[in-house]
Motif scaffolding. Structure first.
Motif, PDB file in Angstrom:
ATOM      1  N   ARG A   3      -7.340 -38.042  12.902  1.00 43.20           N
ATOM      2  CA  ARG A   3      -8.315 -37.550  11.926  1.00 43.20           C
ATOM      3  C   ARG A   3      -8.317 -36.024  11.946  1.00 43.20           C
ATOM      4  NH1 ARG A   3     -12.541 -41.318  14.857  1.00 43.20           N
ATOM      5  NH2 ARG A   3     -11.223 -40.464  16.499  1.00 43.20           N
ATOM      6  N   ILE A   4      -7.977 -35.447  10.810  1.00 43.36           N
ATOM      7  CA  ILE A   4      -7.797 -34.004  10.701  1.00 43.36           C
ATOM      8  C   ILE A   4      -8.828 -33.418   9.751  1.00 43.36           C
ATOM      9  CG2 ILE A   4      -6.239 -32.170   9.906  1.00 43.36           C
ATOM     10  CD1 ILE A   4      -3.899 -33.895  10.785  1.00 43.36           C
ATOM     11  N   THR A   5      -9.423 -32.296  10.154  1.00 40.60           N
ATOM     12  CA  THR A   5     -10.287 -31.508   9.281  1.00 40.60           C
ATOM     13  C   THR A   5      -9.598 -30.186   8.995  1.00 40.60           C
ATOM     14  OG1 THR A   5     -12.333 -32.487  10.126  1.00 40.60           O
ATOM     15  CG2 THR A   5     -12.516 -30.346   9.053  1.00 40.60           C
ATOM     16  N   VAL A   6      -9.395 -29.888   7.717  1.00 37.87           N
ATOM     17  CA  VAL A   6      -8.835 -28.599   7.308  1.00 37.87           C
ATOM     18  C   VAL A   6     -10.003 -27.696   6.941  1.00 37.87           C
ATOM     19  CG1 VAL A   6      -7.286 -27.383   5.739  1.00 37.87           C
ATOM     20  CG2 VAL A   6      -6.752 -29.732   6.461  1.00 37.87           C
ATOM     21  N   LEU A   7     -10.206 -26.651   7.723  1.00 39.67           N
ATOM     22  CA  LEU A   7     -11.331 -25.736   7.539  1.00 39.67           C
ATOM     23  C   LEU A   7     -10.896 -24.607   6.604  1.00 39.67           C
ATOM     24  CD1 LEU A   7     -14.223 -24.981   8.394  1.00 39.67           C
ATOM     25  CD2 LEU A   7     -13.231 -23.759  10.338  1.00 39.67           C
ATOM     26  N   GLU A   8     -11.417 -24.593   5.399  1.00 42.23           N
ATOM     27  CA  GLU A   8     -10.988 -23.631   4.387  1.00 42.23           C
ATOM     28  C   GLU A   8     -12.097 -22.615   4.128  1.00 42.23           C
ATOM     29  OE1 GLU A   8      -9.339 -25.403   0.922  1.00 42.23           O
ATOM     30  OE2 GLU A   8      -7.868 -26.590   2.045  1.00 42.23           O
ATOM     31  N   LEU A   9     -11.770 -21.353   4.360  1.00 43.90           N
ATOM     32  CA  LEU A   9     -12.723 -20.255   4.189  1.00 43.90           C
ATOM     33  C   LEU A   9     -12.483 -19.548   2.864  1.00 43.90           C
ATOM     34  CD1 LEU A   9     -12.078 -19.394   7.777  1.00 43.90           C
ATOM     35  CD2 LEU A   9     -14.424 -19.205   6.975  1.00 43.90           C
ATOM     36  N   VAL A  23       2.396 -30.725   3.797  1.00 43.77           N
ATOM     37  CA  VAL A  23       3.135 -31.267   4.942  1.00 43.77           C
ATOM     38  C   VAL A  23       2.479 -32.550   5.445  1.00 43.77           C
ATOM     39  CG1 VAL A  23       3.867 -30.851   7.321  1.00 43.77           C
ATOM     40  CG2 VAL A  23       4.103 -29.041   5.621  1.00 43.77           C
ATOM     41  N   LEU A  24       1.150 -32.556   5.526  1.00 44.90           N
ATOM     42  CA  LEU A  24       0.459 -33.758   5.996  1.00 44.90           C
ATOM     43  C   LEU A  24       0.644 -34.916   5.018  1.00 44.90           C
ATOM     44  CD1 LEU A  24      -2.845 -32.141   7.319  1.00 44.90           C
ATOM     45  CD2 LEU A  24      -0.927 -33.010   8.683  1.00 44.90           C
ATOM     46  N   ALA A  25       0.581 -34.622   3.713  1.00 47.16           N
ATOM     47  CA  ALA A  25       0.787 -35.673   2.715  1.00 47.16           C
ATOM     48  C   ALA A  25       2.216 -36.195   2.769  1.00 47.16           C
ATOM     49  CB  ALA A  25       0.468 -35.136   1.326  1.00 47.16           C
ATOM     50  N   THR A  26       3.173 -35.297   2.982  1.00 45.01           N
ATOM     51  CA  THR A  26       4.573 -35.721   3.098  1.00 45.01           C
ATOM     52  C   THR A  26       4.768 -36.609   4.313  1.00 45.01           C
ATOM     53  OG1 THR A  26       5.363 -33.711   1.990  1.00 45.01           O
ATOM     54  CG2 THR A  26       6.949 -34.904   3.366  1.00 45.01           C
ATOM     55  N   ALA A  27       4.144 -36.240   5.427  1.00 45.78           N
ATOM     56  CA  ALA A  27       4.253 -37.069   6.636  1.00 45.78           C
ATOM     57  C   ALA A  27       3.709 -38.469   6.372  1.00 45.78           C
ATOM     58  CB  ALA A  27       3.496 -36.405   7.783  1.00 45.78           C
ATOM     59  N   ASN A  28       2.594 -38.559   5.664  1.00 46.40           N
ATOM     60  CA  ASN A  28       2.028 -39.872   5.347  1.00 46.40           C
ATOM     61  C   ASN A  28       2.958 -40.674   4.438  1.00 46.40           C
ATOM     62  OD1 ASN A  28      -0.277 -39.632   6.901  1.00 46.40           O
ATOM     63  ND2 ASN A  28      -1.584 -38.950   5.215  1.00 46.40           N
ATOM     64  N   ARG A  29       3.525 -40.027   3.412  1.00 44.46           N
ATOM     65  CA  ARG A  29       4.406 -40.726   2.471  1.00 44.46           C
ATOM     66  C   ARG A  29       5.676 -41.218   3.170  1.00 44.46           C
ATOM     67  NH1 ARG A  29       2.929 -36.510  -1.092  1.00 44.46           N
ATOM     68  NH2 ARG A  29       4.908 -35.452  -0.700  1.00 44.46           N
ATOM     69  N   VAL A  30       6.268 -40.360   3.987  1.00 45.64           N
ATOM     70  CA  VAL A  30       7.497 -40.739   4.683  1.00 45.64           C
ATOM     71  C   VAL A  30       7.238 -41.921   5.615  1.00 45.64           C
ATOM     72  CG1 VAL A  30       9.201 -39.967   6.388  1.00 45.64           C
ATOM     73  CG2 VAL A  30       8.543 -38.453   4.518  1.00 45.64           C
ATOM     74  N   PRO A  37       2.290 -47.271   9.299  1.00 44.37           N
ATOM     75  CA  PRO A  37       1.011 -46.764   8.795  1.00 44.37           C
ATOM     76  C   PRO A  37       1.051 -45.249   8.599  1.00 44.37           C
ATOM     77  CG  PRO A  37       0.702 -48.155  10.732  1.00 44.37           C
ATOM     78  CD  PRO A  37       2.168 -47.886  10.637  1.00 44.37           C
ATOM     79  N   ALA A  38       0.226 -44.763   7.677  1.00 41.85           N
ATOM     80  CA  ALA A  38       0.081 -43.315   7.519  1.00 41.85           C
ATOM     81  C   ALA A  38      -0.539 -42.744   8.788  1.00 41.85           C
ATOM     82  CB  ALA A  38      -0.794 -43.000   6.315  1.00 41.85           C
ATOM     83  N   PRO A  39       0.026 -41.684   9.362  1.00 41.91           N
ATOM     84  CA  PRO A  39      -0.482 -41.190  10.648  1.00 41.91           C
ATOM     85  C   PRO A  39      -1.711 -40.303  10.549  1.00 41.91           C
ATOM     86  CG  PRO A  39       1.442 -39.935   9.982  1.00 41.91           C
ATOM     87  CD  PRO A  39       1.278 -41.023   8.962  1.00 41.91           C
ATOM     88  N   PHE A  40      -2.015 -39.784   9.337  1.00 41.92           N
ATOM     89  CA  PHE A  40      -3.079 -38.776   9.241  1.00 41.92           C
ATOM     90  C   PHE A  40      -4.144 -39.160   8.214  1.00 41.92           C
ATOM     91  CE2 PHE A  40       0.800 -36.251  10.346  1.00 41.92           C
ATOM     92  CZ  PHE A  40       0.431 -35.979  11.658  1.00 41.92           C
ATOM     93  N   GLU A  41      -5.380 -38.949   8.600  1.00 43.78           N
ATOM     94  CA  GLU A  41      -6.512 -39.001   7.674  1.00 43.78           C
ATOM     95  C   GLU A  41      -7.025 -37.576   7.549  1.00 43.78           C
ATOM     96  OE1 GLU A  41     -11.066 -40.193   8.218  1.00 43.78           O
ATOM     97  OE2 GLU A  41      -9.711 -41.909   8.414  1.00 43.78           O
ATOM     98  N   VAL A 169       2.438 -29.593  14.402  1.00 46.02           N
ATOM     99  CA  VAL A 169       1.320 -30.539  14.391  1.00 46.02           C
ATOM    100  C   VAL A 169       1.834 -31.963  14.198  1.00 46.02           C
ATOM    101  CG1 VAL A 169      -0.620 -31.337  12.974  1.00 46.02           C
ATOM    102  CG2 VAL A 169      -0.478 -28.931  13.669  1.00 46.02           C
ATOM    103  N   VAL A 170       2.732 -32.153  13.225  1.00 49.07           N
ATOM    104  CA  VAL A 170       3.284 -33.483  12.973  1.00 49.07           C
ATOM    105  C   VAL A 170       4.012 -33.998  14.214  1.00 49.07           C
ATOM    106  CG1 VAL A 170       4.911 -34.825  11.576  1.00 49.07           C
ATOM    107  CG2 VAL A 170       3.438 -33.121  10.490  1.00 49.07           C
ATOM    108  N   ALA A 171       4.797 -33.134  14.837  1.00 52.08           N
ATOM    109  CA  ALA A 171       5.531 -33.549  16.035  1.00 52.08           C
ATOM    110  C   ALA A 171       4.582 -33.944  17.158  1.00 52.08           C
ATOM    111  CB  ALA A 171       6.448 -32.419  16.494  1.00 52.08           C
ATOM    112  N   ARG A 172       3.516 -33.182  17.316  1.00 48.75           N
ATOM    113  CA  ARG A 172       2.559 -33.456  18.397  1.00 48.75           C
ATOM    114  C   ARG A 172       1.826 -34.772  18.183  1.00 48.75           C
ATOM    115  NH1 ARG A 172       0.523 -32.488  23.591  1.00 48.75           N
ATOM    116  NH2 ARG A 172      -1.744 -32.662  23.578  1.00 48.75           N
TER     117      ARG A 172
END
Length: 308
Positions: A3-9, A23-30, A37-41, A169-172
């Motif tokens: 579960r990821i929160t992107v903090l946008e200022l 990148v996160l959306a691409t990781a989910n699609r791939v 399963p998609a790895p990221f929310e 991040v994706v690798a980790r």
């Protein structure tokens, strides 16, 4: 699922935020295309002031895209602003709750303000490195690194280093194989150093003595000389000279001189047809093999690549 929160200022770099989500959306699609399963929310949290809520409970990772500032004055004003002070508290609280934290470019200053980098290795935008060192002496700053993943905290360098940070991040959190697949889909190169992009003249110019030393090295670049000779020309002891070079440029005196030699060699390779052996001699090296080895070890490409 992570579960990821992107903090946008406000004032964030639009490209940095877009890269994060892409990148996160691409990781989910791939991953989905491979039957996994998609790895990221992913959630987005806008930090606009005192009304900003904390990251949702259970957040595993908070990512802060880069701030859009380009001068020290603008950066200092920005991190003192209410929304950034609020973001600093949010990051500290998220870390205490067990979340990992990642940021690149000027946003790394928010992590340092929150105390999350004390005693850790980190990187930042190369031209803000002198300010970073002065402000956060407890951080082991590795200026020439594009990404320093000292988990549970990871930092990236200037602007487009957000791409490299996101692959880390994706690798980790989802595996090196998926990170490699994302890099292939997005045509991202494997970059390991900011060194080829660091302008030594800009850094040296922040200390009059070091700026003078840079000019002296460029005038004497074709001959062999010692660091002691250079320090003496600046009317400084070798110890004091080393301390000031490190504080200003983030380099030892030997690497300071080497960076100028390599920068000069790169210019000659790109703008003349001189043989590599002659270029090496003109920047103070005995032969082309030494120049080739040092250029590669300093994060540069080979002389032949610049010539092409």
């Amino acid at each position: 699922m992570t579960r990821i929160t992107v903090l946008e200022l406000p004032g964030r770099m639009a490209s940095s935020a877009a890269i994060t989500h892409d990148v996160l959306a691409t990781a989910n699609r791939v991953s989905l295309a491979a039957g996994r399963p998609a790895p990221f929310e992913v959630r987005t949290l806008a930090c606009t002031g005192s009304r900003t809520r904390a990251p949702a409970s259970g957040t595993d990772l908070v990512i802060v895209p880069g701030l859009g500032v380009d001068t020290e004055e603008a950066l200092l004003a920005r991190i003192a602003a209410p929304d950034c002070r609020r973001a600093t508290h949010l990051l500290a609280n998220a870390a205490r709750a067990g979340a990992s934290i990642a940021a690149s470019c000027a946003s790394t200053f928010l992590l340092a303000e929150a105390g999350l980098l004390d005693g850790r290795r980190a990187t930042t935008t190369w031209w803000f490195a002198p300010l970073f060192r002065r402000r956060y002496p407890e951080v082991a700053l590795l200026t020439d690194q594009i990404v320093v993943a000292d988990w549970p905290v990871a930092t990236g360098g200037a602007a487009m280093a957000q791409m490299d940070l996101m692959l880390a991040v994706v690798a980790r959190f989802a595996g090196a194989g998926l990170a490699k697949a994302c890099a292939g889909y997005l045509l991202l190169d494997d970059r390991r150093s900011q060194a080829p992009y660091m302008a030594i003249t800009y850094l040296a110019g922040q200390d009059a003595k070091i700026a003078k030393a840079e000019s002296w090295v460029r005038r004497n670049v074709a001959r062999d000389f010692t660091v002691e000779e250079l320090a003496d020309a600046m009317a400084l002891s070798p110890r004091t000279f080393a301390r000031r070079v490190t504080a200003t440029c983030g380099l030892s005196p030997i690497r300071f001189v080497r960076r100028i030699r390599i920068e000069t060699a790169r210019f000659l390779l790109e703008t003349t047809k001189l043989p590599v052996e002659e270029v090496a001699r003109r920047v103070g090296y005995a032969d082309g093999s030494t120049l080739r080895r040092l250029m590669r070890s300093d994060g540069q490409r080979s002389p032949a690549a610049f010539r092409r």
